[in-house]
Motif scaffolding. Structure first.
Motif, PDB file in Angstrom:
ATOM      1  N   VAL A 128       0.673  -1.251   0.093  1.00  0.00           N
ATOM      2  CA  VAL A 128       0.095  -0.104   0.079  1.00  0.00           C
ATOM      3  C   VAL A 128       1.011   1.224  -0.007  1.00  0.00           C
ATOM      4  O   VAL A 128       0.463   2.224  -0.690  1.00  0.00           O
ATOM      5  N   THR A 129       2.079   1.262   0.551  1.00  0.00           N
ATOM      6  CA  THR A 129       3.017   2.486   0.889  1.00  0.00           C
ATOM      7  C   THR A 129       3.172   2.860  -0.544  1.00  0.00           C
ATOM      8  O   THR A 129       3.135   4.091  -1.010  1.00  0.00           O
ATOM      9  N   ASP A 130       3.765   2.031  -1.500  1.00  0.00           N
ATOM     10  CA  ASP A 130       4.009   2.184  -2.911  1.00  0.00           C
ATOM     11  C   ASP A 130       2.917   2.751  -3.466  1.00  0.00           C
ATOM     12  O   ASP A 130       3.109   3.620  -4.585  1.00  0.00           O
ATOM     13  N   LEU A 131       1.553   2.073  -3.343  1.00  0.00           N
ATOM     14  CA  LEU A 131       0.367   2.766  -4.261  1.00  0.00           C
ATOM     15  C   LEU A 131       0.434   4.118  -3.913  1.00  0.00           C
ATOM     16  O   LEU A 131      -0.249   4.910  -4.741  1.00  0.00           O
ATOM     17  N   GLU A 132       0.178   4.225  -2.423  1.00  0.00           N
ATOM     18  CA  GLU A 132      -0.451   5.545  -1.956  1.00  0.00           C
ATOM     19  C   GLU A 132       0.815   6.750  -2.521  1.00  0.00           C
ATOM     20  O   GLU A 132       0.347   7.821  -2.962  1.00  0.00           O
ATOM     21  N   TYR A 133       2.107   6.523  -2.573  1.00  0.00           N
ATOM     22  CA  TYR A 133       2.864   7.346  -2.693  1.00  0.00           C
ATOM     23  C   TYR A 133       3.148   7.664  -4.226  1.00  0.00           C
ATOM     24  O   TYR A 133       3.450   8.774  -4.723  1.00  0.00           O
ATOM     25  N   GLY A 134       3.102   6.434  -4.964  1.00  0.00           N
ATOM     26  CA  GLY A 134       2.827   6.405  -6.478  1.00  0.00           C
ATOM     27  C   GLY A 134       2.004   7.465  -7.006  1.00  0.00           C
ATOM     28  O   GLY A 134       2.019   8.268  -7.846  1.00  0.00           O
ATOM     29  N   ARG A 135       0.586   7.226  -6.618  1.00  0.00           N
ATOM     30  CA  ARG A 135      -0.593   7.940  -6.907  1.00  0.00           C
ATOM     31  C   ARG A 135      -0.222   9.474  -6.589  1.00  0.00           C
ATOM     32  O   ARG A 135      -0.582  10.343  -7.367  1.00  0.00           O
ATOM     33  N   LEU A 136       0.324   9.710  -5.211  1.00  0.00           N
ATOM     34  CA  LEU A 136       0.371  11.115  -4.686  1.00  0.00           C
ATOM     35  C   LEU A 136       1.441  11.807  -5.868  1.00  0.00           C
ATOM     36  O   LEU A 136       1.309  12.889  -6.376  1.00  0.00           O
ATOM     37  N   ALA A 137       2.641  11.218  -6.042  1.00  0.00           N
ATOM     38  CA  ALA A 137       3.666  11.631  -6.948  1.00  0.00           C
ATOM     39  C   ALA A 137       2.927  11.848  -8.153  1.00  0.00           C
ATOM     40  O   ALA A 137       3.241  13.005  -8.851  1.00  0.00           O
ATOM     41  N   LYS A 138       2.320  11.057  -8.870  1.00  0.00           N
ATOM     42  CA  LYS A 138       1.481  11.355 -10.232  1.00  0.00           C
ATOM     43  C   LYS A 138       0.746  12.399 -10.033  1.00  0.00           C
ATOM     44  O   LYS A 138       0.652  13.165 -10.945  1.00  0.00           O
ATOM     45  N   HIS A 139      -0.175  12.416  -9.054  1.00  0.00           N
ATOM     46  CA  HIS A 139      -0.940  13.467  -9.116  1.00  0.00           C
ATOM     47  C   HIS A 139      -0.555  14.982  -8.946  1.00  0.00           C
ATOM     48  O   HIS A 139      -0.719  15.815  -9.739  1.00  0.00           O
ATOM     49  N   LEU A 140       0.763  14.956  -8.045  1.00  0.00           N
ATOM     50  CA  LEU A 140       1.217  16.265  -7.915  1.00  0.00           C
ATOM     51  C   LEU A 140       2.102  16.721  -9.441  1.00  0.00           C
ATOM     52  O   LEU A 140       1.789  17.683  -9.795  1.00  0.00           O
ATOM     53  N   LEU A 141       2.518  15.781  -9.959  1.00  0.00           N
ATOM     54  CA  LEU A 141       3.393  15.962 -11.096  1.00  0.00           C
ATOM     55  C   LEU A 141       2.271  16.326 -12.464  1.00  0.00           C
ATOM     56  O   LEU A 141       2.464  17.340 -13.083  1.00  0.00           O
ATOM     57  N   TYR A 142       1.337  15.342 -12.620  1.00  0.00           N
ATOM     58  CA  TYR A 142       0.495  15.502 -13.634  1.00  0.00           C
ATOM     59  C   TYR A 142      -0.563  16.854 -13.310  1.00  0.00           C
ATOM     60  O   TYR A 142      -0.822  17.323 -14.503  1.00  0.00           O
ATOM     61  N   SER A 143      -0.915  17.059 -12.191  1.00  0.00           N
ATOM     62  CA  SER A 143      -1.804  18.199 -12.051  1.00  0.00           C
ATOM     63  C   SER A 143      -1.098  19.590 -12.307  1.00  0.00           C
ATOM     64  O   SER A 143      -1.693  20.449 -12.863  1.00  0.00           O
ATOM     65  N   GLU A 144       0.052  19.552 -12.095  1.00  0.00           N
ATOM     66  CA  GLU A 144       0.806  20.997 -11.983  1.00  0.00           C
ATOM     67  C   GLU A 144       1.117  20.993 -13.553  1.00  0.00           C
ATOM     68  O   GLU A 144       0.962  22.019 -14.290  1.00  0.00           O
ATOM     69  N   CYS A 145       1.664  20.115 -14.368  1.00  0.00           N
ATOM     70  CA  CYS A 145       1.781  20.018 -15.823  1.00  0.00           C
ATOM     71  C   CYS A 145       0.548  20.288 -16.503  1.00  0.00           C
ATOM     72  O   CYS A 145       0.458  21.252 -17.497  1.00  0.00           O
TER      73      CYS A 145
END
Length: 168
Positions: A128-145
């Motif tokens: 779950v740790t990988d899932l949570e942080y993977g989603r968070l990193a993707k959201h932060l990067l993709y939403s900004e871009c």
């Protein structure tokens, strides 16, 4: 100092619009200057009041279109994160994301992707740790871009993949 109306990245809250700058509306004796921030991706969430010189939660300007293009072209060369002790994985992910550096988001995304492939091949459970942080990193990067480029967050993976192929 940011300006009223400017969009910034505020911690893991992501993109926020600077609504106003001024004294604390709650404590007239507080002499600090504050930003009143409105989260962009979740307009129903509460506003954020934070000191202009907040030392605990990082803030930065959004990337420019040129910075996004440079980041995308650099993505294949961005290294994976090294996690020497498995119990430190959560803290390493949290620390890298907390720095608010787009390259760090990419490191987390790539590390989680590689880990998913390796664990899947070994028929092991994906934590779950990988899932949570993977989603968070993707959201932060993709939403900004997406915000800067005027695209939807859902289209960012396709956009990034196309740009990397064009660069090769």
């Amino acid at each position: 100092m940011f300006q009223v109306g400017e969009h910034i990245v505020y911690g893991i809250n992501g993109i926020c619009r600077v609504e106003s700058i001024g004294p604390s509306p709650y404590d007239k004796s507080d002499t600090r200057t504050f930003y009143l921030l409105v989260p962009v991706n979740n307009p129903m969430s509460s506003t954020i009041l934070t000191p202009v010189n907040n030392e605990h939660v990082p803030m930065r300007r959004l990337m420019t279109r040129d910075e996004i293009d440079a980041l995308i072209s650099e993505m294949p060369r961005i290294e994976l994160l090294s996690v020497p002790i498995e119990k430190q994985r959560r803290e390493i992910y949290r620390s890298v994301i907390g720095e608010l550096k787009p390259e760090g988001y990419v490191q987390v995304i790539k590390t989680v992707h590689r880990r998913r492939e390796e664990l899947s091949a070994a028929r092991k459970h994906f934590p779950v740790t990988d899932l949570e942080y993977g989603r968070l990193a993707k959201h932060l990067l993709y939403s900004e871009c997406a915000h800067v480029l005027g695209l939807s967050e859902e289209k960012m993976e396709e956009y990034i993949t196309e740009r990397i192929k064009e660069a090769q």
